[in-house]
Design a protein around this motif. Structure first.
Motif, PDB file in Angstrom:
ATOM      1  N   THR A 427      -2.893 -18.210 -37.314  1.00 38.28           N
ATOM      2  CA  THR A 427      -2.223 -17.087 -36.647  1.00 38.28           C
ATOM      3  C   THR A 427      -1.864 -15.967 -37.614  1.00 38.28           C
ATOM      4  O   THR A 427      -1.135 -15.053 -37.264  1.00 38.28           O
ATOM      5  CB  THR A 427      -0.967 -17.554 -35.911  1.00 38.28           C
ATOM      6  N   THR A 428      -2.370 -16.033 -38.832  1.00 37.79           N
ATOM      7  CA  THR A 428      -2.277 -14.917 -39.783  1.00 37.79           C
ATOM      8  C   THR A 428      -3.609 -14.808 -40.504  1.00 37.79           C
ATOM      9  O   THR A 428      -4.284 -15.815 -40.760  1.00 37.79           O
ATOM     10  CB  THR A 428      -1.161 -15.112 -40.826  1.00 37.79           C
ATOM     11  N   ASP A 429      -4.010 -13.587 -40.833  1.00 37.73           N
ATOM     12  CA  ASP A 429      -5.272 -13.399 -41.543  1.00 37.73           C
ATOM     13  C   ASP A 429      -5.167 -13.952 -42.961  1.00 37.73           C
ATOM     14  O   ASP A 429      -4.127 -13.792 -43.633  1.00 37.73           O
ATOM     15  CB  ASP A 429      -5.629 -11.915 -41.621  1.00 37.73           C
ATOM     16  N   PRO A 430      -6.227 -14.586 -43.471  1.00 34.93           N
ATOM     17  CA  PRO A 430      -6.225 -15.026 -44.868  1.00 34.93           C
ATOM     18  C   PRO A 430      -6.065 -13.843 -45.817  1.00 34.93           C
ATOM     19  O   PRO A 430      -6.529 -12.730 -45.532  1.00 34.93           O
ATOM     20  CB  PRO A 430      -7.606 -15.670 -45.027  1.00 34.93           C
ATOM     21  N   VAL A 431      -5.419 -14.073 -46.928  1.00 38.42           N
ATOM     22  CA  VAL A 431      -5.170 -13.010 -47.899  1.00 38.42           C
ATOM     23  C   VAL A 431      -6.479 -12.407 -48.396  1.00 38.42           C
ATOM     24  O   VAL A 431      -6.588 -11.193 -48.594  1.00 38.42           O
ATOM     25  CB  VAL A 431      -4.339 -13.555 -49.083  1.00 38.42           C
ATOM     26  N   ASP A 432      -7.497 -13.249 -48.572  1.00 41.22           N
ATOM     27  CA  ASP A 432      -8.769 -12.759 -49.089  1.00 41.22           C
ATOM     28  C   ASP A 432      -9.699 -12.261 -47.989  1.00 41.22           C
ATOM     29  O   ASP A 432     -10.832 -11.848 -48.272  1.00 41.22           O
ATOM     30  CB  ASP A 432      -9.467 -13.834 -49.918  1.00 41.22           C
ATOM     31  N   GLY A 433      -9.240 -12.294 -46.732  1.00 39.55           N
ATOM     32  CA  GLY A 433     -10.054 -11.794 -45.628  1.00 39.55           C
ATOM     33  C   GLY A 433     -11.242 -12.655 -45.275  1.00 39.55           C
ATOM     34  O   GLY A 433     -12.139 -12.217 -44.547  1.00 39.55           O
ATOM     35  N   ARG A 434     -11.268 -13.901 -45.735  1.00 39.78           N
ATOM     36  CA  ARG A 434     -12.394 -14.806 -45.477  1.00 39.78           C
ATOM     37  C   ARG A 434     -11.998 -15.841 -44.420  1.00 39.78           C
ATOM     38  O   ARG A 434     -10.947 -16.469 -44.522  1.00 39.78           O
ATOM     39  CB  ARG A 434     -12.849 -15.507 -46.762  1.00 39.78           C
ATOM     40  N   PHE A 435     -12.858 -16.008 -43.439  1.00 37.16           N
ATOM     41  CA  PHE A 435     -12.604 -16.928 -42.335  1.00 37.16           C
ATOM     42  C   PHE A 435     -13.683 -18.003 -42.317  1.00 37.16           C
ATOM     43  O   PHE A 435     -14.883 -17.699 -42.350  1.00 37.16           O
ATOM     44  CB  PHE A 435     -12.618 -16.192 -40.999  1.00 37.16           C
ATOM     45  N   ASP A 436     -13.265 -19.260 -42.227  1.00 35.51           N
ATOM     46  CA  ASP A 436     -14.192 -20.380 -42.107  1.00 35.51           C
ATOM     47  C   ASP A 436     -14.445 -20.621 -40.621  1.00 35.51           C
ATOM     48  O   ASP A 436     -13.625 -21.224 -39.922  1.00 35.51           O
ATOM     49  CB  ASP A 436     -13.603 -21.628 -42.768  1.00 35.51           C
ATOM     50  N   THR A 437     -15.595 -20.141 -40.121  1.00 38.31           N
ATOM     51  CA  THR A 437     -15.863 -20.242 -38.690  1.00 38.31           C
ATOM     52  C   THR A 437     -16.342 -21.627 -38.273  1.00 38.31           C
ATOM     53  O   THR A 437     -16.568 -21.857 -37.081  1.00 38.31           O
ATOM     54  CB  THR A 437     -16.901 -19.183 -38.257  1.00 38.31           C
ATOM     55  N   SER A 438     -16.487 -22.550 -39.217  1.00 35.71           N
ATOM     56  CA  SER A 438     -16.739 -23.933 -38.811  1.00 35.71           C
ATOM     57  C   SER A 438     -15.503 -24.531 -38.137  1.00 35.71           C
ATOM     58  O   SER A 438     -15.586 -25.542 -37.449  1.00 35.71           O
ATOM     59  CB  SER A 438     -17.151 -24.789 -40.012  1.00 35.71           C
ATOM     60  N   ARG A 439     -14.344 -23.860 -38.306  1.00 33.89           N
ATOM     61  CA  ARG A 439     -13.102 -24.342 -37.694  1.00 33.89           C
ATOM     62  C   ARG A 439     -12.823 -23.708 -36.334  1.00 33.89           C
ATOM     63  O   ARG A 439     -12.021 -24.211 -35.563  1.00 33.89           O
ATOM     64  CB  ARG A 439     -11.925 -24.057 -38.632  1.00 33.89           C
ATOM     65  N   GLY A 440     -13.464 -22.560 -36.056  1.00 36.05           N
ATOM     66  CA  GLY A 440     -13.211 -21.886 -34.794  1.00 36.05           C
ATOM     67  C   GLY A 440     -14.072 -20.641 -34.650  1.00 36.05           C
ATOM     68  O   GLY A 440     -14.604 -20.116 -35.634  1.00 36.05           O
ATOM     69  N   THR A 441     -14.198 -20.170 -33.424  1.00 36.09           N
ATOM     70  CA  THR A 441     -15.049 -19.031 -33.087  1.00 36.09           C
ATOM     71  C   THR A 441     -14.241 -17.738 -33.089  1.00 36.09           C
ATOM     72  O   THR A 441     -13.160 -17.678 -32.495  1.00 36.09           O
ATOM     73  CB  THR A 441     -15.666 -19.222 -31.685  1.00 36.09           C
ATOM     74  N   ILE A 442     -14.754 -16.706 -33.731  1.00 40.02           N
ATOM     75  CA  ILE A 442     -14.133 -15.384 -33.706  1.00 40.02           C
ATOM     76  C   ILE A 442     -14.804 -14.538 -32.615  1.00 40.02           C
ATOM     77  O   ILE A 442     -16.030 -14.503 -32.506  1.00 40.02           O
ATOM     78  CB  ILE A 442     -14.247 -14.692 -35.071  1.00 40.02           C
ATOM     79  N   HIS A 443     -13.991 -13.873 -31.797  1.00 42.03           N
ATOM     80  CA  HIS A 443     -14.468 -12.978 -30.752  1.00 42.03           C
ATOM     81  C   HIS A 443     -14.180 -11.540 -31.165  1.00 42.03           C
ATOM     82  O   HIS A 443     -13.062 -11.215 -31.584  1.00 42.03           O
ATOM     83  CB  HIS A 443     -13.766 -13.268 -29.426  1.00 42.03           C
ATOM     84  N   LEU A 444     -15.198 -10.667 -31.023  1.00 44.69           N
ATOM     85  CA  LEU A 444     -15.036  -9.244 -31.297  1.00 44.69           C
ATOM     86  C   LEU A 444     -15.340  -8.455 -30.033  1.00 44.69           C
ATOM     87  O   LEU A 444     -16.370  -8.684 -29.389  1.00 44.69           O
ATOM     88  CB  LEU A 444     -15.995  -8.778 -32.394  1.00 44.69           C
TER      89      LEU A 444
END
Length: 560
Positions: A427-444
């Protein structure tokens, strides 16, 4: 016709208006033009049929590393339509253009389109091509352009995406000069291909001139789509009265898309570039909401007499939810299952028009139909990224996986409703702006291509301060005592806290997303860098100035 940025309505010459939710409200329309119109006038201008190619665009074939389809339209039947292509220094190969036609079900215009499938090409290679016909007025110097085939294997590439483009001809409802700048933006970033996420041109909001709107759209896009594949998905505004069982005859006549092996070619498809699988869906098949053209009255919409089609009575809506009887969802699951087993595929990107996660307050919001039918499949098979349009703005979700039950309330009664609220894994963006999408799907949500629309407004829960989303959880119902296909149009019926909403652009509705795929090393990390550029001030004055709004990086362990 006139154009306006009024958030409540846009007037046209027939006394109709388009509300902010995009519903065509036809007031006092008793008939449609037959001979007056751009296409008819252009055909009448000369004695000889004009087969000059226009609206030229590319799409991928079934194998983007070896096949590209060149498509175009003409004002009259083309004689011996053809495309030729070659690598530099080699001889030309000629391919005959296959004709498709349809007659617009409202104004009676006959539209001629042509499709030439270029095959047997080399991966990652530049080709030159030309399109012409025996009755091409430019036959001595026919249209020519170049394109590059997709690479084979794990090789870096770029693609771009937005939806809701419209046309730069402001004679049409919801069109804007920004559409021209949006097409130029694609060329500015020089992607291998572009994803166009539905609501291509809004022809169904201009019923007397549907083919003319499509023509303006195609000729505007040609400055980019003739140089690189533009891969579309259908949106609600591709659905047109009397144009086929799902209203998609115009869309299907203009695009040749990868096959899906079902009874519904062209509505959904997939293609693979390198280690990235792209899946394009028709969400009209599963959404509860109905946002296609709608005849509000008080009079019927009467097609041109030449069509032989009956009047469309007030209260009629082209509501197509469930048209495939689950065939699309079964195809989707099989496609994702195969991808999950294929260790040469590292990423799965889904394209559709409507939104499962949107906190737009005056647009459309979120739809439980997508959440029910497809989000469990995205979770099960590890979809990384979902790209949508529909709401004319930019919104990014946190990675989501699974859902919370009974987290919504009915707007009218306050009774608890199960909206299948998507559950964020952070529920907060990572400090380095990197997201591991193996854990969940990002919707744009990328619905700010070029359509004329005011800056969107987002919902906020006054009690919690959290973003709040409107959610459709019920299908349209036939109006009491109504004729077949006459539905009572319902608005969003529930709200939920949008705990999944991570970032929203409150400055402008217009923008383009740029995606750079890096394969990484075997045993290491692979990534997709997402740069979203918006166009500040474009809601007031169209502009070519696109500025960086945010950058995120999707990262995961490479599979092969």
């Amino acid at each position: 016709m006139s154009n306006t940025n009024n958030p409540d309505e846009a007037a046209n010459e027939q006394g109709s208006y388009v509300s902010r939710r995009g519903f065509l409200k036809l007031a006092g329309v008793s008939g449609l033009a037959t001979a007056a119109g751009g296409l008819a006038a252009a055909r009448a201008a000369g004695a000889n049929p004009d087969g000059t190619p226009e609206q030229i665009h590319l799409t991928w074939g079934d194998d983007p590393a070896a096949e590209v389809v060149v498509s175009w339209a003409t004002l009259a039947p083309a004689f011996n339509p053809r495309a030729r292509f070659r690598r530099e220094g080699e001889s030309w190969t000629t391919v005959h253009g296959v004709q498709r036609t349809y007659t617009d079900g409202l104004n009676g215009d006959v539209v001629f389109t042509y499709h030439a499938r270029l095959c047997g090409m080399r991966p990652g290679t530049q080709y030159e091509y030309a399109v012409t016909a025996d009755n091409d007025s430019r036959a001595a110097a026919p249209f020519t352009a170049t394109f590059r085939t997709a690479p084979r294997g794990r090789t870096p590439f770029r693609w771009t995406s937005y939806g809701d483009l419209a046309t730069p001809n402001t004679a049409w409802v919801l069109s804007s000069t920004q559409s021209r700048f949006a097409v130029q933006a694609v060329e500015q970033f020089q992607p291998l291909f572009h994803l166009l996420n539905g609501d291509l041109c809004y022809a169904n909001l201009n019923p007397a001139h549907q083919p003319d709107v499509w023509r303006d759209f195609g000729n505007n896009n040609q400055t980019s789509s003739a140089n690189r594949p533009w891969m579309p998905c259908p949106g609600n505004h591709e659905i047109e009265f009397h144009n086929g069982p799902q209203g998609l005859d115009s869309y299907l006549a203009r695009y040749t898309l990868p096959g899906n092996g079902t009874r519904f070619p062209g509505r959904w498809y997939s293609f693979r570039v390198g280690a990235v699988l792209f899946v394009s869906l028709d969400a009209d098949d599963v959404v509860y909401q109905d946002a296609a053209a709608f005849v509000a009255g008080p009079n019927a919409l009467v097609p041109a007499a030449s069509t032989g089609n009956p009047p469309i009575e007030p209260g009629t809506s082209f509501y197509v939810r469930g048209y495939s009887r689950g065939e699309q969802t079964r195809w989707l699951e099989e496609t994702l299952r195969h991808a999950a087993r294929d260790h040469e595929i590292d990423w799965i990107v889904v394209q559709m028009h409507q939104d499962a996660l949107s906190s737009s307050k005056v647009g459309n919001g979120s739809d439980k139909g997508i959440r029910e039918a497809w989000l469990p499949l995205f979770d099960r098979y590890g979809v990384d990224l979902v790209l949508c349009g529909h709401d004319h703005d930019y919104e990014r979700s946190y990675p989501v996986r699974g859902c919370n039950h009974r987290a919504g309330v009915d707007i009218a009664t306050g009774v608890v409703v199960d909206t299948l609220q998507p559950r964020p894994v952070i529920t907060t963006d990572p400090v380095d702006g990197r997201f591991d999408t193996s854990r969940g799907t990002i919707h744009l949500i990328l619905g700010g291509g070029g359509t004329s629309a005011p800056l969107d407004v987002y919902g906020v829960d006054q009690a919690t301060g959290l973003p709040q989303a409107r959610v459709f959880t019920k299908p349209n119902r036939p109006a009491p005592g109504s004729a077949a296909n006459t539905f009572a149009r319902a608005g969003a019926d529930a709200v939920e806290d949008a705990i999944w909403s991570a970032r929203r652009d409150t400055g402008t509705g217009y923008g383009i997303a740029v995606f750079d795929y890096e394969p990484g090393e075997r045993g290491g990390q692979t990534s997709i860098t997402v740069n979203y550029y918006h166009a500040p001030g474009a809601d007031q004055t169209p502009t070519a100035n696109y500025e960086l709004f945010e950058t995120i990086v999707l990262s995961k362990t490479r599979r092969g």
